[in-house]
Design a protein around this motif. Structure first.
Motif, PDB file in Angstrom:
ATOM      1  N   GLN A 175     -49.278 -29.280  55.733  1.00  0.00           N
ATOM      2  CA  GLN A 175     -50.484 -28.487  55.956  1.00  0.00           C
ATOM      3  C   GLN A 175     -50.289 -27.666  57.229  1.00  0.00           C
ATOM      4  O   GLN A 175     -49.635 -28.139  58.169  1.00  0.00           O
ATOM      5  CB  GLN A 175     -51.681 -29.416  56.188  1.00  0.00           C
ATOM      6  CG  GLN A 175     -52.091 -30.225  54.978  1.00  0.00           C
ATOM      7  CD  GLN A 175     -52.795 -29.369  53.947  1.00  0.00           C
ATOM      8  OE1 GLN A 175     -53.626 -28.554  54.280  1.00  0.00           O
ATOM      9  NE2 GLN A 175     -52.429 -29.542  52.690  1.00  0.00           N
ATOM     10  N   PRO A 176     -50.845 -26.474  57.289  1.00  0.00           N
ATOM     11  CA  PRO A 176     -50.706 -25.718  58.543  1.00  0.00           C
ATOM     12  C   PRO A 176     -51.487 -26.369  59.684  1.00  0.00           C
ATOM     13  O   PRO A 176     -52.463 -27.085  59.439  1.00  0.00           O
ATOM     14  CB  PRO A 176     -51.296 -24.348  58.213  1.00  0.00           C
ATOM     15  CG  PRO A 176     -52.106 -24.538  56.997  1.00  0.00           C
ATOM     16  CD  PRO A 176     -51.594 -25.749  56.273  1.00  0.00           C
ATOM     17  N   ASN A 177     -51.049 -26.117  60.884  1.00  0.00           N
ATOM     18  CA  ASN A 177     -51.838 -26.552  62.040  1.00  0.00           C
ATOM     19  C   ASN A 177     -53.088 -25.685  62.121  1.00  0.00           C
ATOM     20  O   ASN A 177     -53.034 -24.470  61.900  1.00  0.00           O
ATOM     21  CB  ASN A 177     -51.052 -26.370  63.345  1.00  0.00           C
ATOM     22  CG  ASN A 177     -49.869 -27.325  63.428  1.00  0.00           C
ATOM     23  OD1 ASN A 177     -48.872 -27.013  64.033  1.00  0.00           O
ATOM     24  ND2 ASN A 177     -49.980 -28.478  62.821  1.00  0.00           N
ATOM     25  N   LEU A 178     -54.189 -26.325  62.454  1.00  0.00           N
ATOM     26  CA  LEU A 178     -55.459 -25.597  62.583  1.00  0.00           C
ATOM     27  C   LEU A 178     -56.085 -25.904  63.936  1.00  0.00           C
ATOM     28  O   LEU A 178     -56.065 -27.058  64.389  1.00  0.00           O
ATOM     29  CB  LEU A 178     -56.463 -26.036  61.512  1.00  0.00           C
ATOM     30  CG  LEU A 178     -56.098 -25.887  60.043  1.00  0.00           C
ATOM     31  CD1 LEU A 178     -57.240 -26.418  59.173  1.00  0.00           C
ATOM     32  CD2 LEU A 178     -55.817 -24.426  59.697  1.00  0.00           C
ATOM     33  N   PRO A 191     -74.015 -25.813  64.114  1.00  0.00           N
ATOM     34  CA  PRO A 191     -74.835 -26.550  65.072  1.00  0.00           C
ATOM     35  C   PRO A 191     -74.015 -27.618  65.812  1.00  0.00           C
ATOM     36  O   PRO A 191     -74.338 -27.995  66.912  1.00  0.00           O
ATOM     37  CB  PRO A 191     -75.899 -27.205  64.192  1.00  0.00           C
ATOM     38  CG  PRO A 191     -75.262 -27.315  62.849  1.00  0.00           C
ATOM     39  CD  PRO A 191     -74.265 -26.201  62.732  1.00  0.00           C
ATOM     40  N   MET A 192     -72.935 -28.119  65.131  1.00  0.00           N
ATOM     41  CA  MET A 192     -72.071 -29.064  65.827  1.00  0.00           C
ATOM     42  C   MET A 192     -71.216 -28.265  66.816  1.00  0.00           C
ATOM     43  O   MET A 192     -70.746 -27.181  66.483  1.00  0.00           O
ATOM     44  CB  MET A 192     -71.167 -29.724  64.781  1.00  0.00           C
ATOM     45  CG  MET A 192     -70.585 -31.051  65.180  1.00  0.00           C
ATOM     46  SD  MET A 192     -69.204 -31.427  64.106  1.00  0.00           S
ATOM     47  CE  MET A 192     -70.023 -31.933  62.648  1.00  0.00           C
ATOM     48  N   GLU A 193     -71.048 -28.773  68.023  1.00  0.00           N
ATOM     49  CA  GLU A 193     -70.214 -28.059  69.003  1.00  0.00           C
ATOM     50  C   GLU A 193     -68.994 -28.908  69.300  1.00  0.00           C
ATOM     51  O   GLU A 193     -69.135 -30.101  69.580  1.00  0.00           O
ATOM     52  CB  GLU A 193     -70.981 -27.859  70.307  1.00  0.00           C
ATOM     53  CG  GLU A 193     -72.140 -26.904  70.176  1.00  0.00           C
ATOM     54  CD  GLU A 193     -72.960 -26.824  71.452  1.00  0.00           C
ATOM     55  OE1 GLU A 193     -72.656 -27.542  72.422  1.00  0.00           O
ATOM     56  OE2 GLU A 193     -73.912 -26.053  71.452  1.00  0.00           O
ATOM     57  N   GLY A 194     -67.834 -28.306  69.255  1.00  0.00           N
ATOM     58  CA  GLY A 194     -66.641 -29.086  69.579  1.00  0.00           C
ATOM     59  C   GLY A 194     -65.370 -28.346  69.234  1.00  0.00           C
ATOM     60  O   GLY A 194     -65.388 -27.156  68.880  1.00  0.00           O
ATOM     61  N   ILE A 195     -64.260 -29.075  69.347  1.00  0.00           N
ATOM     62  CA  ILE A 195     -62.952 -28.487  69.059  1.00  0.00           C
ATOM     63  C   ILE A 195     -62.200 -29.463  68.156  1.00  0.00           C
ATOM     64  O   ILE A 195     -62.162 -30.669  68.424  1.00  0.00           O
ATOM     65  CB  ILE A 195     -62.156 -28.267  70.362  1.00  0.00           C
ATOM     66  CG1 ILE A 195     -62.894 -27.264  71.250  1.00  0.00           C
ATOM     67  CG2 ILE A 195     -60.741 -27.774  70.063  1.00  0.00           C
ATOM     68  CD1 ILE A 195     -62.393 -27.229  72.668  1.00  0.00           C
ATOM     69  N   TYR A 196     -61.618 -28.927  67.114  1.00  0.00           N
ATOM     70  CA  TYR A 196     -60.911 -29.755  66.143  1.00  0.00           C
ATOM     71  C   TYR A 196     -59.485 -29.229  66.052  1.00  0.00           C
ATOM     72  O   TYR A 196     -59.275 -28.012  65.940  1.00  0.00           O
ATOM     73  CB  TYR A 196     -61.643 -29.615  64.812  1.00  0.00           C
ATOM     74  CG  TYR A 196     -60.990 -30.249  63.609  1.00  0.00           C
ATOM     75  CD1 TYR A 196     -61.363 -31.514  63.186  1.00  0.00           C
ATOM     76  CD2 TYR A 196     -60.031 -29.554  62.868  1.00  0.00           C
ATOM     77  CE1 TYR A 196     -60.796 -32.083  62.058  1.00  0.00           C
ATOM     78  CE2 TYR A 196     -59.461 -30.118  61.740  1.00  0.00           C
ATOM     79  CZ  TYR A 196     -59.846 -31.380  61.345  1.00  0.00           C
ATOM     80  OH  TYR A 196     -59.285 -31.937  60.224  1.00  0.00           O
ATOM     81  N   LEU A 197     -58.556 -30.124  66.117  1.00  0.00           N
ATOM     82  CA  LEU A 197     -57.152 -29.713  66.089  1.00  0.00           C
ATOM     83  C   LEU A 197     -56.444 -30.530  65.024  1.00  0.00           C
ATOM     84  O   LEU A 197     -56.429 -31.759  65.089  1.00  0.00           O
ATOM     85  CB  LEU A 197     -56.551 -29.996  67.472  1.00  0.00           C
ATOM     86  CG  LEU A 197     -55.160 -29.495  67.758  1.00  0.00           C
ATOM     87  CD1 LEU A 197     -55.085 -27.984  67.604  1.00  0.00           C
ATOM     88  CD2 LEU A 197     -54.793 -29.872  69.199  1.00  0.00           C
ATOM     89  N   GLN A 198     -55.870 -29.833  64.067  1.00  0.00           N
ATOM     90  CA  GLN A 198     -55.190 -30.554  62.979  1.00  0.00           C
ATOM     91  C   GLN A 198     -53.689 -30.339  63.061  1.00  0.00           C
ATOM     92  O   GLN A 198     -53.228 -29.214  63.236  1.00  0.00           O
ATOM     93  CB  GLN A 198     -55.703 -30.043  61.635  1.00  0.00           C
ATOM     94  CG  GLN A 198     -55.065 -30.750  60.452  1.00  0.00           C
ATOM     95  CD  GLN A 198     -55.700 -30.311  59.147  1.00  0.00           C
ATOM     96  OE1 GLN A 198     -56.858 -30.586  58.890  1.00  0.00           O
ATOM     97  NE2 GLN A 198     -54.947 -29.610  58.331  1.00  0.00           N
ATOM     98  N   MET A 199     -52.947 -31.428  62.977  1.00  0.00           N
ATOM     99  CA  MET A 199     -51.481 -31.332  63.013  1.00  0.00           C
ATOM    100  C   MET A 199     -50.877 -32.324  62.037  1.00  0.00           C
ATOM    101  O   MET A 199     -51.607 -33.086  61.391  1.00  0.00           O
ATOM    102  CB  MET A 199     -50.990 -31.568  64.437  1.00  0.00           C
ATOM    103  CG  MET A 199     -51.358 -32.895  65.006  1.00  0.00           C
ATOM    104  SD  MET A 199     -51.085 -32.867  66.775  1.00  0.00           S
ATOM    105  CE  MET A 199     -52.725 -33.021  67.355  1.00  0.00           C
TER     106      MET A 199
END
Ligand code: NDP
Ligand SMILES: O=C1O[C@H](COP(=O)(O)O)[C@@H](O)[C@H](O)[C@H]1O
Length: 505
Positions: free
Chosen positions: A372-375, A382-390
């Motif tokens: 899967q690509p990195n995202l 409304p949700m606040e945050g940072i999501y990092l996929q690897m």
């Protein structure tokens, strides 16, 4: 901070009630407004000071993140608020307003500083500014700032005329054009994440980024704003301002200093580099527009857009838009920015997804792993945050690679303590910090870009697609990405792949 009198034009309206008064109260409760301030509410209808303060208290109890605690505390806050009935076309009323402002200036020691907030229809902006000058309200030694609401015009031409009217009275540096998305915590966080992290900054270009997706989805319809919206549509209501501003924040070069003008200079360079649509065919190929029909959302029946109050039953106004946009500069050549926004979508969610290019054909790909690509995802609303996929090895399993995620949920941690966008922007205007307000050249370039789309649509209403309320919009929006070998990533925390580790703490 050296205090100010705030003059709120349109003080009996929806914006004042839902956003402005609650913001003043939160600023007061957080100690960001000291005792040196006064607010004058202005509109045509008659209200005594007592009635106005009652309305104020109701709006705060309904909409503010801090509720009124006790009567003594309330009385101390409320004594800063006065109401004056005023028709903005009546210059004599402005002389009376000047007298009241001078009295409050003395009473609360606000040093002649005045902030004029126009929560009014834009057609009235010009008259208000002339009458402020004629009424003598600009004749003090303190600062005078004008805060204005969107929409700033209907197209480049009308925006230019409006700007000329304002500039006859105010200098550009004293005009604060609100784009409330710029006041959102996570939109402001984009530049910090980009420029304060060694592992993002070097990758932030066309060598490593495959595409960027900006989604601004809403579950609401047009509510009681059908008259305005039917004239505006998603292009003018959301794309010209909020979406292009977020795109500019994602694409801009690092500013040389964190000075408002340096940041705005970088944003305007991005807006100037947007590849213009040169023909109706290009618009059709790159921009999808849709309008919702009747449907179901969260188990409830929803009417079609054309049946909404104050909407023309034969309207061709778009309630949905998706577009493929290019920023033609050295950094972004060839990287598509996909933007989409719509009313009556399945979820309320604003997110920006950065999809990185895959690693070259190395040993893992040669072994036919479906990587899967990195995202990197900025969750704005409304949700606040940072999501990092690897990608990582599945524990224990032989040679199995799965996507894992680091999920930082900021709103889970700070929750109600996050300042609301209007709170932040009023505070900035008060301090004279214009970083998160739009400068005239930004507004003009954004209009120039969307005017070409509007013009093509005007000539051809045939390509308006319909989508049922509660769906993700027309199929053509998926085809737009599929043609480039991409897809829209799910938003609102519903990412794909087996996420084995998510930190919410
Ligand atoms: N509501 C929202 O969520 C948002 C609003 N905006 C923008 O903010 C502005 C205000 O919107 P909103 O509050 O919804 O509008 P409303 O129609 O609810 O309020 C308009 C206000 O203007 C006053 N007004 C109208 N004509 C005059 C006049 N001739 N002289 C003096 N006062 C007048 C009205 O009071 P009275 O009738 O008593 O004179 C009322 O207080 C608009 O530009 C809108 O596009 C932008 C983003 C979001
Ligand atoms: O400016 C506008 O924004 C709202 C969406 O704002 P949000 O902060 O709730 O995401 C939109 O509903 C409205 O149509 C538009 O004028």
């Amino acid at each position: 901070m050296n205090g100010a009198v705030f003059l709120i034009f349109g003080a009996t309206g929806d914006l004042a009630k839902r956003k402005l008064f609650p913001a003043f109260y939160s600023l007061y409760r957080e100690g960001k407004l000291n005792e040196h301030f006064a607010v004058i509410g202005l509109a045509r209808r008659s209200r005594t000071n007592e009635q106005f303060r009652e309305d104020l208290r109701d709006s705060i109890n309904e909409f503010a993140r801090h509720h009124v605690q006790d009567d003594e505390d309330w009385a101390k806050f409320a004594e800063h608020f006065e109401y004056l009935p005023l028709d903005i076309n009546n210059v004599d009323g402005f002389r009376q307003l000047n007298t009241l402002t001078q009295q409050l200036d003395v009473k609360f020691q606000t040093n002649g500083n005045r902030l004029f907030y126009l929560a009014l229809a834009p057609e009235l902006f010009g008259n208000v500014s002339y009458n402020l000058r004629e009424g003598g309200l600009l004749e003090t030694t303190g600062w005078h700032r004008l805060v204005i609401e969107k929409p700033f015009g209907y197209d480049l031409e009308s925006a230019g005329k409006l700007n000329q009217q304002l500039r006859q009275v105010f200098e550009e540096k004293d005009i604060y054009r609100i784009d409330h998305y710029l006041g959102k915590e996570m939109v402001q966080n984009i530049e910090v994440v980009r420029f304060a992290n060694a592992f993002f900054e070097p990758l932030w270009n066309n060598k490593y980024i495959a595409n960027i997706q900006i989604t601004l989805g809403e579950t609401v319809g047009v509510e009681d704003r059908g008259g305005y919206y039917d004239h505006s549509g998603a292009l003018r209501d959301m794309a010209q301002n909020h979406m292009l501003q977020m795109l500019a924040m994602m694409a801009m070069e690092p500013p040389s200093r964190l000075h408002p003008e340096d940041i705005r200079d970088e944003k305007v360079k991005v807006l100037r580099s947007l590849r213009p649509f040169e023909s109706a065919e290009e618009v059709t190929k790159n921009v999808v527009r849709g309008q919702y029909t009747a449907g179901q959302l969260n188990g409830k029946d929803m009417p079609a857009y054309r049946s909404e109050e104050s909407v023309n039953p034969e309207s061709n106004t778009e309630t949905y838009l998706a577009a493929r946009v290019f920023v033609d500069n050295f950094r972004w050549a060839g990287v598509p920015f996909y933007i989409r926004t719509g009313k009556r979508l399945p979820v309320k969610s604003t997110e920006v997804v950065v999809e990185f290019k895959n690693v070259p054909d190395n040993v893992y790909l040669a072994n036919k792993h479906d990587l899967q690509p990195n995202l990197l995802v900025f969750r704005v609303n409304p949700m606040e945050g940072i999501y990092l996929q690897m990608n990582a090895k599945k524990p224990g399993a032989e040679g199995v690679i799965i996507p894992i995620a680091m999920d930082f949920c900021q709103s889970c941690q700070v929750g109600l303590n996050t300042p609301e966008a209007y709170e932040r922007l009023i505070f900035d205007a008060m301090r004279g910090d214009s970083t998160y307000f739009t400068r005239w050249d930004e507004v003009a370039h954004a209009w120039q870009f969307v005017d070409a789309i509007a013009q093509a649509w005007k000539e051809n209403s045939g390509d308006l697609a319909h989508y049922p309320a509660g769906s993700w919009g027309p199929d053509a929006a998926n085809e737009l990405l599929a043609a480039d070998g991409f897809k829209w990533w799910p938003v609102n925390g519903q990412h794909e792949g087996e996420v084995i580790w998510a930190s919410q703490s």
